[in-house]
Design a protein around this motif. Sequence first.
Motif, PDB file in Angstrom:
ATOM      1  N   ALA A 757       0.605  -1.196  -0.482  1.00 29.19           N
ATOM      2  CA  ALA A 757       0.426  -0.061  -0.072  1.00 29.19           C
ATOM      3  C   ALA A 757       0.905   0.817   0.183  1.00 29.19           C
ATOM      4  CB  ALA A 757      -1.101   0.024   1.422  1.00 29.19           C
ATOM      5  N   MET A 758       0.769   2.386  -0.926  1.00 28.95           N
ATOM      6  CA  MET A 758       1.555   3.426  -1.525  1.00 28.95           C
ATOM      7  C   MET A 758       0.201   3.905  -1.792  1.00 28.95           C
ATOM      8  SD  MET A 758       4.639   1.760  -3.501  1.00 28.95           S
ATOM      9  CE  MET A 758       4.958   3.426  -4.114  1.00 28.95           C
ATOM     10  N   PRO A 759       0.810   5.665  -0.871  1.00 23.60           N
ATOM     11  CA  PRO A 759       0.316   6.332  -0.943  1.00 23.60           C
ATOM     12  C   PRO A 759      -0.336   7.277  -2.270  1.00 23.60           C
ATOM     13  CG  PRO A 759       1.935   7.214   0.663  1.00 23.60           C
ATOM     14  CD  PRO A 759       1.870   5.873   0.828  1.00 23.60           C
ATOM     15  N   LEU A 760      -0.823   7.937  -3.056  1.00 24.32           N
ATOM     16  CA  LEU A 760      -0.436   8.293  -4.198  1.00 24.32           C
ATOM     17  C   LEU A 760      -0.421   9.510  -3.765  1.00 24.32           C
ATOM     18  CD1 LEU A 760      -4.168   7.331  -6.123  1.00 24.32           C
ATOM     19  CD2 LEU A 760      -1.235   6.665  -6.680  1.00 24.32           C
ATOM     20  N   PRO A 761       0.765  10.337  -4.862  1.00 24.35           N
ATOM     21  CA  PRO A 761       1.202  11.880  -4.894  1.00 24.35           C
ATOM     22  C   PRO A 761       0.216  12.350  -5.085  1.00 24.35           C
ATOM     23  CG  PRO A 761       2.607  10.383  -6.623  1.00 24.35           C
ATOM     24  CD  PRO A 761       0.871   9.629  -6.389  1.00 24.35           C
ATOM     25  N   GLU A 762       0.172  13.865  -4.212  1.00 21.16           N
ATOM     26  CA  GLU A 762      -1.830  14.846  -4.139  1.00 21.16           C
ATOM     27  C   GLU A 762      -1.933  14.657  -5.450  1.00 21.16           C
ATOM     28  OE1 GLU A 762      -2.390  18.572  -1.643  1.00 21.16           O
ATOM     29  OE2 GLU A 762      -0.845  17.995  -1.559  1.00 21.16           O
ATOM     30  N   GLU A 763      -1.352  15.745  -6.639  1.00 20.89           N
ATOM     31  CA  GLU A 763      -1.557  15.848  -7.916  1.00 20.89           C
ATOM     32  C   GLU A 763      -2.773  14.292  -8.373  1.00 20.89           C
ATOM     33  OE1 GLU A 763       1.492  15.991  -6.765  1.00 20.89           O
ATOM     34  OE2 GLU A 763       2.148  17.523  -7.129  1.00 20.89           O
ATOM     35  N   VAL A 764      -1.578  13.267  -8.232  1.00 24.69           N
ATOM     36  CA  VAL A 764      -2.860  12.662  -8.422  1.00 24.69           C
ATOM     37  C   VAL A 764      -3.937  12.098  -8.382  1.00 24.69           C
ATOM     38  CG1 VAL A 764      -2.610   9.837  -9.097  1.00 24.69           C
ATOM     39  CG2 VAL A 764      -0.856  10.835  -9.782  1.00 24.69           C
ATOM     40  N   GLN A 811       2.531  11.073 -16.576  1.00 25.61           N
ATOM     41  CA  GLN A 811       3.103  12.554 -16.513  1.00 25.61           C
ATOM     42  C   GLN A 811       3.306  12.368 -15.111  1.00 25.61           C
ATOM     43  OE1 GLN A 811       1.972  15.465 -18.146  1.00 25.61           O
ATOM     44  NE2 GLN A 811       2.242  15.185 -20.861  1.00 25.61           N
ATOM     45  N   GLN A 812       2.012  12.571 -14.617  1.00 22.53           N
ATOM     46  CA  GLN A 812       2.678  12.554 -12.773  1.00 22.53           C
ATOM     47  C   GLN A 812       3.322  10.700 -12.427  1.00 22.53           C
ATOM     48  OE1 GLN A 812       1.222  14.999 -11.700  1.00 22.53           O
ATOM     49  NE2 GLN A 812       0.245  16.443 -13.535  1.00 22.53           N
ATOM     50  N   LEU A 813       2.814  10.196 -12.288  1.00 21.95           N
ATOM     51  CA  LEU A 813       3.335   9.308 -12.238  1.00 21.95           C
ATOM     52  C   LEU A 813       4.570   8.650 -12.469  1.00 21.95           C
ATOM     53  CD1 LEU A 813       0.094   6.609 -11.239  1.00 21.95           C
ATOM     54  CD2 LEU A 813       1.528   7.770  -9.824  1.00 21.95           C
ATOM     55  N   GLN A 814       5.450   8.912 -12.092  1.00 24.56           N
ATOM     56  CA  GLN A 814       7.438   9.188 -13.189  1.00 24.56           C
ATOM     57  C   GLN A 814       8.124   8.723 -11.875  1.00 24.56           C
ATOM     58  OE1 GLN A 814       7.967   9.458 -16.143  1.00 24.56           O
ATOM     59  NE2 GLN A 814       6.275  10.508 -16.603  1.00 24.56           N
ATOM     60  N   LYS A 817       9.705   3.982  -8.820  1.00 21.77           N
ATOM     61  CA  LYS A 817       8.475   2.802  -8.018  1.00 21.77           C
ATOM     62  C   LYS A 817       6.974   3.446  -8.855  1.00 21.77           C
ATOM     63  CE  LYS A 817       7.431   6.088  -4.717  1.00 21.77           C
ATOM     64  NZ  LYS A 817       7.191   7.219  -3.020  1.00 21.77           N
ATOM     65  N   TRP A 818       6.897   3.829  -9.490  1.00 23.01           N
ATOM     66  CA  TRP A 818       6.043   3.929 -10.723  1.00 23.01           C
ATOM     67  C   TRP A 818       5.497   3.688 -11.693  1.00 23.01           C
ATOM     68  CZ3 TRP A 818       1.774   4.479  -6.887  1.00 23.01           C
ATOM     69  CH2 TRP A 818       2.193   5.904  -5.832  1.00 23.01           C
ATOM     70  N   ARG A 819       6.333   2.996 -12.290  1.00 24.04           N
ATOM     71  CA  ARG A 819       7.164   2.610 -13.507  1.00 24.04           C
ATOM     72  C   ARG A 819       6.275   1.403 -14.219  1.00 24.04           C
ATOM     73  NH1 ARG A 819      11.676  -0.475 -13.840  1.00 24.04           N
ATOM     74  NH2 ARG A 819      13.610   2.079 -13.292  1.00 24.04           N
ATOM     75  N   ASN A 820       5.298   1.613 -14.950  1.00 20.02           N
ATOM     76  CA  ASN A 820       4.077   1.172 -16.228  1.00 20.02           C
ATOM     77  C   ASN A 820       2.809   0.861 -14.831  1.00 20.02           C
ATOM     78  OD1 ASN A 820       5.669   0.129 -17.809  1.00 20.02           O
ATOM     79  ND2 ASN A 820       6.737  -1.890 -16.633  1.00 20.02           N
ATOM     80  N   THR A 821       3.062   1.348 -14.027  1.00 19.08           N
ATOM     81  CA  THR A 821       1.908   1.729 -12.635  1.00 19.08           C
ATOM     82  C   THR A 821       0.158   1.607 -13.422  1.00 19.08           C
ATOM     83  OG1 THR A 821       2.845   2.222 -11.051  1.00 19.08           O
ATOM     84  CG2 THR A 821       0.886   2.337 -11.071  1.00 19.08           C
ATOM     85  N   VAL A 822       0.458   2.484 -14.430  1.00 18.61           N
ATOM     86  CA  VAL A 822      -1.129   2.767 -15.420  1.00 18.61           C
ATOM     87  C   VAL A 822      -1.670   2.298 -16.000  1.00 18.61           C
ATOM     88  CG1 VAL A 822      -1.912   3.994 -17.519  1.00 18.61           C
ATOM     89  CG2 VAL A 822      -0.103   5.052 -15.473  1.00 18.61           C
ATOM     90  N   ASP A 823      -0.052   1.384 -16.596  1.00 17.41           N
ATOM     91  CA  ASP A 823      -1.027   0.069 -17.099  1.00 17.41           C
ATOM     92  C   ASP A 823      -1.732  -1.353 -16.574  1.00 17.41           C
ATOM     93  OD1 ASP A 823      -0.609   1.151 -19.857  1.00 17.41           O
ATOM     94  OD2 ASP A 823       1.637   0.703 -19.825  1.00 17.41           O
TER      95      ASP A 823
END
Length: 834
Positions: A757-764, A811-814, A817-823
Motif C-alpha cells: 500500500a502506497m500513498p498516491l501523489p497529491e497531484e494524482v 506524466q504524474q506517476l514518474q 517505483k511507479w514504472r508501468n503503473t498506469v497499464d
Amino acid sequence: MGVTTLEKIIALQKKTGNIRNICILAHVDHGKTTLADCLISSNGIISSRLAGKLRYLDSREDEQIRGITMKSSAISLHFEEDGQEYLINLIDSPGHVDFSSEVSTAVRLCDGSIIVVDAVEGVCPQTQAVLRQAWLENIHPVLLINKLDRLIVELKLTSQEAYTHLQKILEQVNAVTGALFTSKVLEERADKDTDSQVIAETVDGEQVYDWSAGLEETDDSHLYFSPDQGNVVFASAIDGWGFSIEQFAQLYSQKVGIKAPVLLKTLWGDYYLNTKAKKIMKGAQAKGKKPLFVQLVLDNIWNLYDVVLKREKEKIDKIVSSLGLKISARESRHSDPKVHLSAICSQWLPISQAVLSMVCHKCPSPLEIPAERVERLMCVGARRFDSFPPETQELKNAFLSCSSKDTAPVIIFVSKMFAVDAKALPQNKQRPLTQEEIAQRRELARQRHAEKKAAVQGKQDTEEISSDIESKMTSNIGSKGDEPQFTTETESLTLKSEKQEADNKGSFIAFARVFSGMVRRGQKIFVLGPKYNPAEMLSKLPSGCSPADDLPSVPHMACSVLENLYLLMGRELEELEELPSGNVLGIGGLEEFVLKSATLSTSPACPPFTPLNFEATPIVRVAVEPKHPSEMPQLVRGMKLLNQADPCVEVLIQETGEHVLVTAGEVHLQRCLDDLQERFAKIRVSASEPIIPFRETITRPPKVDMVNEEIGKQQKVAVIHQVKEEQNKAPEGVHIDSDGLVTVTTPNKLATLSVRAMPLPEEVTELLEENSNLIRTMEQINLTLNEGSNTHEISHKTLDNILAFKQKMEQQLQGRKWRNTVDQIWAFGPRRYG
C-alpha cells in the motif's frame, strides 16, 4: 374569485401556453404553507379567514402537530388576469433539511419556483440549498420576501430602517445566485479549454496566457432579483397582503401624474421626489432624503399598522373609505386588532393577486422549456447528447414542442411514489345520488315494503297449519337445525372482515409530469429503468414497435398499463380520463413496476431521465426488529413499502441479519418509524440507538504535539522505532519487508499473496477527483463489454478524453517505483470511480 370547478380545470389543462408548474421553496418556518393557504383560498377551496391556520396542504397528523411540512403536495389553481385564464399547478415542499429529498422530487416536475425568504431571518442555509437545486434543474425562480409584519410589530423598525434591511436581504439572495452563475461560467470555460487543448499561444517566442474567465462577455442581468424587473413581491402571508412595486407604480401614476414606466424604474433605488420641482431625482441617500419606496409605499403600510393596532377608529374609517373597502362589523369589532388589520390589508393588497400575477408573467410555460434543460434531463453521467441514436435525438423536438397530438410520443417522468389510503381514492368514495337514482331507490323501497306486508298477512293465515309440521320436523332434525343459521353468521363475519381489510389496505400513486403526448386511462406504456440504454435495446426491438405489441423481454424495460389518472388537489384526488402534456398528475397501478422514480414512454428510443439531485444523503442508521418475533414477515413487507414510499430512506439487511433503516436525520427517522408502525407494517417495532459508521484513513505524522509544541528530532526517532516494533509483531503467516511489502500465506500453504500500500501523489489524487465522471463512464463501457454486448457506442470526444486522462496520469506517476503503473490499474477505488 369563486369556487373553481373540476370541468374548468380540465378545460384549462388543454391550453399548454397558459399552464404554470411552480413549487414553493424556502428554509423551514419561512411561511411556505401559509402562502399556499392564501393562494388556495383565492379559489374558494378554503375560507380566507382560515388561511395560515388550516395548513391545508399539510394533510398528515404529524405535520399538523409539529407545524412543519414533511412531504411535497400538489394542487391545481385557476387564475384570471387581463382576460387571460391560467392554470397554476402549485407544489408545496418541505423546508426542513431532513426532507430535502422531497424538494428534489418537486423541483424536477416544475418550470418555475417561488423562493420565500423571511424578512427577519434573511438567507438561511436551506435557502441557499433550494436556490442551488433550482439552478441545477434549470428552472426560473421568483422571490417573495415574507413576514414584513414582523419588522413592524416585533423589531419595531422605522420604514427607513426596514428599507435598508430589505436591501441587504436582496443583496444576500443575489450573492448566492451570482456565485452559482460564476461557477457555471468557469466550468464552461474549463470544458472549452479541455476541448481545444490549447491553453497558451506563443507570440514572438514568449508564452502568453489568456486569464479572462469569460464572465465579461456573458449577460447575467436577467438572473438577479430586482423589484423593478417584477420578479420580487413583498408580503405578509399571515396577514394576507402582498404587493409588487408595479401595483404602486400604476396607482401613483394616476394620482401624481408621472408615467407608470418611469415610476417602475425609480420606485426601488436611490431616488427621491422633489416636491418643489415635481421631479424624481437621484441621490436620496447623499442628500438625506426619503427614498421613493419609503415615501410612497412603506410609510403607508407602517401608518396603517400603527392606526389599527392603536384602535384609532376615526382614522381607520377614513382609510377604509378612501381605499373603497368593505369591512364587516364582525371583523371591525373583533377583540384582536390583527383580525381587523388582516381584513383591511387582504382587500387592499391581496397576496394571491400579486404572487399569481408575478408567476404568470415571469415564470415560463411548459412550451418554453430550454433546450439545455432537455439535454441535461436526457444525458446520464458523462454521456453526451450527440452520442445517442438518431431516434433518441428526435425526441428532443417532442420535449420542446410539448405537443398533445396523438402522433406525439408520450413521455412521463415519475419523481416519487406516495401512499394513500384506499378510502381516499375517488372510486371508493360515496358520491352524491342524482334525482333519478333517488326516485329509483324510493320505488324499490316501496315494493319491498309491499312484499313484506303481504308476506306477514299470509303467514298469519297459515300459522296454525304449519305449527304441527314444524314440531314434527324439529323432532326429526334435532341438533342439526342450528347448522344453517351458524353458516350464514360465519359468512357475514367473513364478508365484514374482507371489507375491513380492503378499506385498511393502502395504495401507491405515482407523482408525475407529462413532458410530451396525450396520456389516457388504460393506455399501455414502457417503464424504463435507470440502466436502460436505448442505443443497445433498439437493435433488439423491431422498428416502430409500441407497448401494445408482443415484444421480446428486454432488460431494464417493462410494459405497464396506466390504470387510473388523478388530478392532485391537496388532500383530495379527482379522477381523469385523459391529460394533455405539460401537466402534473397522479398515476395509479404502477406500484409493481416503479420503486421510487422512473421514466415512462411509448417510445423505446426514450432514454431514462437523469437521477434526482439529492442535497442530503441518509446517514442515521438504526436496526429495527418487531416486538414479537412471529411478526417478522409483516416487518419485512412494511419496510419494503416504506422504501417505496420515501424517496430518501434506505432499507438494508446486514450480514448479521439485522434489518437496518437509514434516514436523513432524527425527525425523518421518527416519521419513518411512525409510518412503519401505523401504516405499512401495522405492528409494534423497537429501534436500536443510531449506528455510527467509522471510516479509517492515512495521515502524515504530526509536526506538533498535543500542546502545539514542535516535535523534536529525538521524539521523531522514538515514534519511528515504535512503529517498527509494532510492524515486527506481525501475526503468524504474515511477513512484512522493510520497504512495506506485506506477504500473507494461506493456512494450507498453497497460496501466497503480496500487497504493498502506497500513498498516491497529491497531484494524482486531484486528477482522479476531477475526472470522476469520466472514470464512471469507462466503467460503464467495461461492464457492457463484459456482458458480451458491443452496442455501446463510444464518441470520439470520450475516447480523446480517456487518452488525455491516461497521458496526464503517466506524466504524474514518474519514477522507478511507479514504472508501468498506469497499464496495471484494474480498479479505481472500492466504488470503481475514485
